[in-house]
Design a protein around this motif. Structure first.
Motif, mmCIF file in Angstrom:
data_model
loop_
_atom_site.group_PDB
_atom_site.id
_atom_site.type_symbol
_atom_site.label_atom_id
_atom_site.label_comp_id
_atom_site.label_asym_id
_atom_site.label_seq_id
_atom_site.Cartn_x
_atom_site.Cartn_y
_atom_site.Cartn_z
ATOM 1 N N GLY A 26 -34.073 1.362 11.783
ATOM 2 C CA GLY A 26 -32.882 0.719 12.320
ATOM 3 C C GLY A 26 -32.994 -0.797 12.190
ATOM 4 O O GLY A 26 -34.038 -1.334 11.810
ATOM 5 N N VAL A 27 -31.916 -1.467 12.521
ATOM 6 C CA VAL A 27 -31.897 -2.926 12.400
ATOM 7 C C VAL A 27 -32.829 -3.561 13.426
ATOM 8 O O VAL A 27 -33.641 -4.430 13.104
ATOM 9 N N GLU A 114 -27.301 3.880 16.382
ATOM 10 C CA GLU A 114 -27.918 2.598 16.740
ATOM 11 C C GLU A 114 -26.882 1.521 17.043
ATOM 12 O O GLU A 114 -27.008 0.760 18.009
ATOM 13 N N ALA A 115 -25.839 1.450 16.215
ATOM 14 C CA ALA A 115 -24.920 0.312 16.279
ATOM 15 C C ALA A 115 -23.774 0.486 17.261
ATOM 16 O O ALA A 115 -23.040 -0.471 17.525
ATOM 17 N N THR A 118 -24.328 -1.922 20.070
ATOM 18 C CA THR A 118 -25.178 -3.084 19.841
ATOM 19 C C THR A 118 -24.773 -3.953 18.660
ATOM 20 O O THR A 118 -25.126 -5.131 18.619
ATOM 21 N N ASN A 119 -24.061 -3.380 17.696
ATOM 22 C CA ASN A 119 -23.755 -4.142 16.483
ATOM 23 C C ASN A 119 -22.384 -3.707 15.955
ATOM 24 O O ASN A 119 -22.266 -2.705 15.247
ATOM 25 N N GLU A 120 -21.364 -4.469 16.279
ATOM 26 C CA GLU A 120 -20.000 -4.082 15.941
ATOM 27 C C GLU A 120 -19.759 -4.069 14.433
ATOM 28 O O GLU A 120 -19.017 -3.233 13.912
ATOM 29 N N ARG A 125 -18.794 -0.567 9.773
ATOM 30 C CA ARG A 125 -19.140 -0.144 8.417
ATOM 31 C C ARG A 125 -19.390 1.365 8.387
ATOM 32 O O ARG A 125 -18.958 2.056 7.457
ATOM 33 N N ALA A 126 -20.083 1.868 9.398
ATOM 34 C CA ALA A 126 -20.312 3.311 9.477
ATOM 35 C C ALA A 126 -19.003 4.054 9.718
ATOM 36 O O ALA A 126 -18.757 5.117 9.132
ATOM 37 N N GLY A 127 -18.142 3.485 10.576
ATOM 38 C CA GLY A 127 -16.835 4.097 10.824
ATOM 39 C C GLY A 127 -15.996 4.167 9.575
ATOM 40 O O GLY A 127 -15.319 5.180 9.313
ATOM 41 N N ASP A 128 -16.037 3.118 8.776
ATOM 42 C CA ASP A 128 -15.307 3.115 7.505
ATOM 43 C C ASP A 128 -15.851 4.201 6.574
ATOM 44 O O ASP A 128 -15.100 4.824 5.820
ATOM 45 N N GLY A 129 -17.169 4.413 6.642
ATOM 46 C CA GLY A 129 -17.777 5.467 5.829
ATOM 47 C C GLY A 129 -17.261 6.839 6.218
ATOM 48 O O GLY A 129 -16.968 7.677 5.360
ATOM 49 N N ILE A 130 -17.128 7.080 7.517
ATOM 50 C CA ILE A 130 -16.605 8.360 8.004
ATOM 51 C C ILE A 130 -15.157 8.555 7.573
ATOM 52 O O ILE A 130 -14.762 9.636 7.126
ATOM 53 N N LEU A 131 -14.354 7.503 7.684
ATOM 54 C CA LEU A 131 -12.943 7.608 7.292
ATOM 55 C C LEU A 131 -12.799 7.832 5.790
ATOM 56 O O LEU A 131 -11.915 8.570 5.344
#
Length: 203
Positions: A26-27, A114-115, A118-120, A125-131
């Motif tokens: 993780g970051v 993780e994010a 803690t890390n918007e 970016r992960a949300g965009d990946g899901i969409l």
């Protein structure tokens, strides 16, 4: 194809070398020394190509997620029907020694967990990946409806989100319980969901 510049090659090398580390640690858990050790570059060389650790992490996530998508794309292109294309996901994700993922497992799940609070930037970016994933599934389902593989009343958006939820939920259950039999049950439901969409020809 244009050759990469020295700077572009260095960035690519840093991303490819550190992507597995970010996916495992993780970051927050990845230190600068982790990056310099993995790349054998100095702090100055790394931050001469990236503004900060977060920028490296974003590029690493993009790299990890692109690797997953490339494998899926390759496998779905080998399929003859839309049903087979959807079932590819169950086959690829439900693998005990999963060749689909980089070290550390699914980058979407790891990054989201993780994010989340803690890390918007990473969360988005992960949300965009899901969409984006959902959009691809919807496209396959609609293609199946048009080809009369699937019923016309199938709600493509609902099915797509349900598939993603089942897949990521199964991965979470497997990792939490360390028992693949538990996630097998979820993937069986996923397969049933795909089969339930099939167009039944009248006899």
């Amino acid at each position: 194809m244009n050759e990469l510049t020295k700077s572009e090659r260095t960035r690519k090398f840093i991303i490819e070398s550190t992507a597995p580390i970010f996916n495992v640690k993780g970051v927050a858990g990845t230190s600068l020394s982790d990056l310099t050790e993995a790349t054998h570059l100095t702090k100055g060389s790394i931050y001469g190509n990236f503004e900060n650790k977060e920028e490296v992490a974003l590029a690493a996530f993009d790299h990890n997620w692109a690797s997953v998508k490339n494998v899926i794309t390759q496998k779905t292109q080998e399929c003859g029907t839309c049903k087979e294309m959807l079932l590819v996901y169950a086959g690829l994700y439900n693998h005990i020694d999963n060749p689909l993922f980089p070290a550390g497992g699914c980058p979407l799940l790891n990054t989201t967990v993780e994010a989340d609070d803690t890390n918007e930037v990473l969360r988005k970016r992960a949300g965009d990946g899901i969409l984006s994933w959902k959009k691809n599934l919807v496209s396959i389902i609609k293609k199946g409806i048009a080809a009369k593989e699937f019923r016309a009343d199938v709600d493509a958006n609902k099915i797509a989100f349900s598939m993603i939820a089942l897949i990521e939920g199964a991965i979470l259950i497997n990792r939490a319980t360390k028992n693949k039999a538990n996630s097998d049950h979820v993937f069986a439901v996923l397969e049933d969901l795909v089969v339930s969409m099939e167009f039944k020809k009248k006899i």
